[in-house]
Design a protein around this motif. Sequence first.
Motif, PDB file in Angstrom:
ATOM      1  N   LEU A 207     -39.570  -2.358  13.511  1.00 18.26           N
ATOM      2  CA  LEU A 207     -39.239  -3.112  14.701  1.00 18.26           C
ATOM      3  C   LEU A 207     -40.494  -3.852  15.134  1.00 18.26           C
ATOM      4  CD1 LEU A 207     -37.243  -2.228  17.667  1.00 18.26           C
ATOM      5  CD2 LEU A 207     -39.680  -2.263  18.128  1.00 18.26           C
TER       6      LEU A 207
ATOM      7  N   ASN B 267     -52.636   1.114  12.170  1.00 17.18           N
ATOM      8  CA  ASN B 267     -52.829   2.559  12.062  1.00 17.18           C
ATOM      9  C   ASN B 267     -51.639   3.163  11.334  1.00 17.18           C
ATOM     10  OD1 ASN B 267     -55.140   2.395  13.519  1.00 17.18           O
ATOM     11  ND2 ASN B 267     -54.243   3.167  15.432  1.00 17.18           N
TER      12      ASN B 267
ATOM     13  N   ALA C 236     -37.871   2.619  19.769  1.00 15.41           N
ATOM     14  CA  ALA C 236     -38.091   2.762  18.326  1.00 15.41           C
ATOM     15  C   ALA C 236     -39.286   3.675  18.087  1.00 15.41           C
ATOM     16  CB  ALA C 236     -38.343   1.388  17.703  1.00 15.41           C
ATOM     17  N   GLY C 237     -39.097   4.669  17.243  1.00 17.83           N
ATOM     18  CA  GLY C 237     -40.190   5.584  16.918  1.00 17.83           C
ATOM     19  C   GLY C 237     -40.230   6.828  17.790  1.00 17.83           C
TER      20      GLY C 237
ATOM     21  N   TYR D 236     -46.594  -6.507  18.733  1.00 20.91           N
ATOM     22  CA  TYR D 236     -46.365  -5.092  18.426  1.00 20.91           C
ATOM     23  C   TYR D 236     -45.478  -5.007  17.203  1.00 20.91           C
ATOM     24  CZ  TYR D 236     -44.330  -0.403  18.839  1.00 20.91           C
ATOM     25  OH  TYR D 236     -43.898   0.865  18.599  1.00 20.91           O
TER      26      TYR D 236
ATOM     27  N   MET E 151     -43.926  -1.879  14.337  1.00 14.38           N
ATOM     28  CA  MET E 151     -43.988  -0.575  13.689  1.00 14.38           C
ATOM     29  C   MET E 151     -43.069  -0.562  12.488  1.00 14.38           C
ATOM     30  SD  MET E 151     -41.838   2.249  15.809  1.00 14.38           S
ATOM     31  CE  MET E 151     -42.095   3.378  14.463  1.00 14.38           C
TER      32      MET E 151
ATOM     33  N   THR F   8     -49.588   6.898  10.619  1.00 16.54           N
ATOM     34  CA  THR F   8     -49.432   8.342  10.836  1.00 16.54           C
ATOM     35  C   THR F   8     -48.553   8.909   9.722  1.00 16.54           C
ATOM     36  OG1 THR F   8     -47.436   8.129  12.166  1.00 16.54           O
ATOM     37  CG2 THR F   8     -49.539   8.071  13.340  1.00 16.54           C
TER      38      THR F   8
ATOM     39  N   ARG G  59     -38.237   0.687   7.428  1.00 17.61           N
ATOM     40  CA  ARG G  59     -37.424   0.293   8.575  1.00 17.61           C
ATOM     41  C   ARG G  59     -38.361   0.115   9.746  1.00 17.61           C
ATOM     42  NH1 ARG G  59     -32.545   4.016   9.974  1.00 17.61           N
ATOM     43  NH2 ARG G  59     -32.124   2.328  11.417  1.00 17.61           N
TER      44      ARG G  59
ATOM     45  N   VAL H  46     -41.485   2.292   9.668  1.00 18.82           N
ATOM     46  CA  VAL H  46     -41.406   3.644   9.102  1.00 18.82           C
ATOM     47  C   VAL H  46     -41.186   3.487   7.606  1.00 18.82           C
ATOM     48  CG1 VAL H  46     -40.164   5.829   9.102  1.00 18.82           C
ATOM     49  CG2 VAL H  46     -40.456   4.553  11.241  1.00 18.82           C
TER      50      VAL H  46
ATOM     51  N   ARG I  68     -42.130  -6.855  18.180  1.00 18.80           N
ATOM     52  CA  ARG I  68     -41.927  -7.644  19.391  1.00 18.80           C
ATOM     53  C   ARG I  68     -42.629  -8.972  19.235  1.00 18.80           C
ATOM     54  NH1 ARG I  68     -42.910  -3.686  22.735  1.00 18.80           N
ATOM     55  NH2 ARG I  68     -45.002  -4.440  23.072  1.00 18.80           N
TER      56      ARG I  68
ATOM     57  N   ASN J 101     -40.269  10.004  15.940  1.00 21.17           N
ATOM     58  CA  ASN J 101     -41.575  10.278  15.325  1.00 21.17           C
ATOM     59  C   ASN J 101     -42.443  11.084  16.293  1.00 21.17           C
ATOM     60  OD1 ASN J 101     -40.943   8.543  13.168  1.00 21.17           O
ATOM     61  ND2 ASN J 101     -43.063   7.836  13.060  1.00 21.17           N
TER      62      ASN J 101
ATOM     63  N   PRO K  52     -33.463   3.548  17.617  1.00 20.37           N
ATOM     64  CA  PRO K  52     -32.701   2.748  16.651  1.00 20.37           C
ATOM     65  C   PRO K  52     -33.166   2.947  15.209  1.00 20.37           C
ATOM     66  CG  PRO K  52     -34.170   1.347  17.929  1.00 20.37           C
ATOM     67  CD  PRO K  52     -34.221   2.718  18.559  1.00 20.37           C
ATOM     68  N   LEU K  53     -34.341   3.540  15.009  1.00 16.13           N
ATOM     69  CA  LEU K  53     -34.799   3.762  13.637  1.00 16.13           C
ATOM     70  C   LEU K  53     -34.309   5.106  13.085  1.00 16.13           C
ATOM     71  CD1 LEU K  53     -38.432   2.348  13.749  1.00 16.13           C
ATOM     72  CD2 LEU K  53     -36.298   1.223  13.103  1.00 16.13           C
TER      73      LEU K  53
ATOM     74  N   ARG L 140     -45.255   1.092  29.880  1.00 14.21           N
ATOM     75  CA  ARG L 140     -45.993  -0.078  30.357  1.00 14.21           C
ATOM     76  C   ARG L 140     -46.086  -0.001  31.879  1.00 14.21           C
ATOM     77  NH1 ARG L 140     -44.872  -3.035  25.613  1.00 14.21           N
ATOM     78  NH2 ARG L 140     -42.809  -2.308  25.019  1.00 14.21           N
TER      79      ARG L 140
ATOM     80  N   ARG M  76     -41.010  14.668  16.811  1.00 12.56           N
ATOM     81  CA  ARG M  76     -41.295  15.558  15.694  1.00 12.56           C
ATOM     82  C   ARG M  76     -42.767  15.960  15.658  1.00 12.56           C
ATOM     83  NH1 ARG M  76     -37.597  12.431  12.223  1.00 12.56           N
ATOM     84  NH2 ARG M  76     -39.292  10.931  12.175  1.00 12.56           N
TER      85      ARG M  76
ATOM     86  N   TYR N 262     -42.867   2.361  24.697  1.00 13.30           N
ATOM     87  CA  TYR N 262     -43.071   2.044  23.288  1.00 13.30           C
ATOM     88  C   TYR N 262     -43.876   3.168  22.657  1.00 13.30           C
ATOM     89  CZ  TYR N 262     -47.842   0.573  24.411  1.00 13.30           C
ATOM     90  OH  TYR N 262     -49.152   0.552  24.829  1.00 13.30           O
ATOM     91  N   VAL N 263     -43.861   3.192  21.336  1.00 16.87           N
ATOM     92  CA  VAL N 263     -44.540   4.267  20.617  1.00 16.87           C
ATOM     93  C   VAL N 263     -45.691   3.675  19.815  1.00 16.87           C
ATOM     94  CG1 VAL N 263     -44.278   6.108  18.903  1.00 16.87           C
ATOM     95  CG2 VAL N 263     -42.401   5.578  20.464  1.00 16.87           C
ATOM     96  N   MET N 264     -46.847   4.312  19.951  1.00 18.43           N
ATOM     97  CA  MET N 264     -48.033   3.871  19.214  1.00 18.43           C
ATOM     98  C   MET N 264     -48.680   5.110  18.629  1.00 18.43           C
ATOM     99  SD  MET N 264     -49.693   1.145  18.479  1.00 18.43           S
ATOM    100  CE  MET N 264     -51.147   1.058  17.438  1.00 18.43           C
ATOM    101  N   ASP N 265     -48.897   5.118  17.346  1.00 19.61           N
ATOM    102  CA  ASP N 265     -49.506   6.267  16.663  1.00 19.61           C
ATOM    103  C   ASP N 265     -48.777   7.570  16.999  1.00 19.61           C
ATOM    104  OD1 ASP N 265     -51.191   4.284  15.898  1.00 19.61           O
ATOM    105  OD2 ASP N 265     -52.869   4.904  17.156  1.00 19.61           O
ATOM    106  N   ASP N 266     -47.462   7.516  17.041  1.00 23.62           N
ATOM    107  CA  ASP N 266     -46.602   8.669  17.326  1.00 23.62           C
ATOM    108  C   ASP N 266     -46.771   9.225  18.746  1.00 23.62           C
ATOM    109  OD1 ASP N 266     -45.782   8.351  14.722  1.00 23.62           O
ATOM    110  OD2 ASP N 266     -46.648  10.219  13.967  1.00 23.62           O
TER     111      ASP N 266
ATOM    112  N   TYR O 175     -48.396   1.318  12.595  1.00 18.70           N
ATOM    113  CA  TYR O 175     -48.344   0.765  13.950  1.00 18.70           C
ATOM    114  C   TYR O 175     -49.365  -0.361  14.113  1.00 18.70           C
ATOM    115  CZ  TYR O 175     -45.879   5.070  15.359  1.00 18.70           C
ATOM    116  OH  TYR O 175     -44.994   6.110  15.483  1.00 18.70           O
TER     117      TYR O 175
END
Lengths: 272, 472
Positions: free
Chosen positions: A250, A48, B294-295, A19, A21, A50, A248, A23, A252, B298, B282-283, B260, B301, B251-255, A64
């Motif tokens: 993160l 992907n 993280a995210g 994983y 991401m 956004t 910035r 920004v 895994r 995003n 943390p971002l 899990r 928003r 976790y964040v994927m595509d906002d 992502y």
Amino acid sequence: MRIQINQQTSYRYAGPANYSMQVLRMRPRDNAGQKILFWSLSVPHFANVTQGEDAFGNPLDTLYVSRLHSEISLTISAEVETTDTGGILRGVEEAFAPVFFLRETPLTAPDEAIKTLAASAITASDGSPLDLAHRLMDRVRDAIDYRIGETHAETTAAEALAHGFGVCQDHAHVFISAARRAGLPARYVSGYLWEPRDTEYEASHAWAEAYIEGLGWVGFDVANRICPTDAHVRVACGLDYLEAAPARGLRRGGGEETLEVRLRVDAGAIQQ
Amino acid sequence: MAEAIFDEMGLPGGEVRRAYRTLQAWLDETPHEILTLRREEAETFFRRIGITFAVYGEGGDPERIIPFDIIPRILEAAEWRQISDGLIQRVKALNAFIADVYGPQDILRAGIVPRDQVILNETYRYQMQGVAVPQNVYTHIAGIDMVRVGPDEFYVLEDNCRTPSGVSYMLENREITMRLFPELFSRYNVAPVDHYCDELMRTLTSVAPRNCPGEPTVVVLTPGIYNSAYYEHSFLADQMGAELVEGPDLYVMDDVVYMRTTQGPKRVDVIYRRVDDDFLDPLTFRPDSALGVAGLMNAYRAGNVNLTNAVGAGIADDKAIYTYVPEMVKFYLGETPILKNVPTWRCADPEDAAYVIEHIAELVVKEVHGSGGYGMLVGPKAAREEIALFRELVKTSPEKYIAQPTLALSTCPTFVDEGIAPRHVDLRPFILSGREIRVVPGGLTRVAMREGSLVVNSSQGGGTKDTWVLKD
């Protein structure tokens, strides 16, 4: 001036990550001194992206990846038409009143040395905020020699000043910290600087902006002791580096990371 | 403000107030040995369910059982109506203020709240500027701390708009009281509180984000087992039938936020978060936080997740902002405040600071950003050195302090070592704001177990009581 930017950023991991991401604050916006003719971001097919915007109005591109990968490469291509505005920023919608930019952050908290530097600039200045900002720029630049590799992204303004060596990020942080201390709203700007050479750049650029009553926001490229010209492309701003950083993220898994940045900034005159 | 201390039952020798007459009769006929026995049973119950809290700075194991006083506090229906109307009004105004601060900032423009006090405030989360939150609600769960000084005189001591805790004590206290004293309980017509978790769940689902694809999935986000309110987090999740998660579970994927699960990723729509703003992402906030996701900002928003309470709601419970709440009620609602503020000196104002320094021995001095009864001076009860220390602190950093008169907090009968004796109390009711505003009749009554003490915080040796609101 017509400026072309080509930036390739590659993150390579020792092992597979599952994983990631990132920004990105890499997309410049139009203002009175720059018009974006072209901008593109290309990412690996397994990623992907956004789009969004932060509170400062900086465009965000968030990347992502949620499958196994051991490398991510990004390419930014852009062409920007710039004009020299004497360093004065116009044509930007501001989300915050200038006084907001007196807020301290952990990276820009002033220590005794920064307070002393701010006080000495106030004493030496003719009382106008513009003169004060120029004196701050000179004093900060005098106090910190440009040297790559002496500081890192987490170095605070106080540490950089104590160390006496640093890069544009450190110059900007110390300037911002001292300016706020002296009552001048100030902020961090990331962007690009064209230099008359035909070699690759080590990194993108950063400078500061201070709010000057009567003029508005004015840029101070402390590392180069100049106000931004048509050689500068302004990308993102924030209270400090962390809020305007080009990337910035993160991840895994993956273990140790190797980062490679290849940047070319060319001016129209030498365009092929 | 009343000079004499008001006892909610009526002090010995005087007349017993109406709501307490049945209780008084029951206390008269019940031997103290029985009360002692019941108190031990209550302690065993709390120990068994593991409801503890942490006290720092006293050495030893910080985990303590909060003392539970077995004698309930009783409020009549009419008394509660006044409180409840006042709370709803106040929370509406607080919400309007937060929405305004992160939106058009009309109240700053109007000069009613000084601009610098907001935008340079540590609790102002500028990252929220311009973020649209569902239903314009920011403080979904508010805990308002109140004190009483007379039969009809209630004051708001402070507002808690971030992650107020203590509601699990309200619920557990009721349960244990009904178990220990079924016969006394049945002599009264007490309004129930046990539907709180249903109301909470209804509130949370009513503020689903705009891109929520269907029935919203709600989770409770906890910092983990080392947090002093972990018991409450797990209790509320359990009662609502929601998952209790920690940062690494999301976790964040595509906002979009996912949790899990053993069946694979599951989309999360509403996060009742008990993690502070600073640690959420943390971002965006503290880069060293391992408690957040993280995210997350995003997704927030983008309208793909809602966070309760909203990020940045703390601007409304800052102790320097507190002084403006009556103005907010007038400004946003055009109403006269039902609940009163305690008169407050803001030491940031040089005139106020001068007054405070001169009269410090009579005043309560608090840190503007402090909580939990730490960093506070109760002048009339303090040692000379402590007073001198606070005088210096106010002189050095006036903007960090406010001061208030020492209030004659009401007392309630409390079962202590000496027998049944009056002890000072406060009240924290919980107000739920979603599509509608709801207040469960009751709250957490905190009691200063030490004779004469005015500090009711559990970290400072305070206990709790069950709070009965009577039906008409």
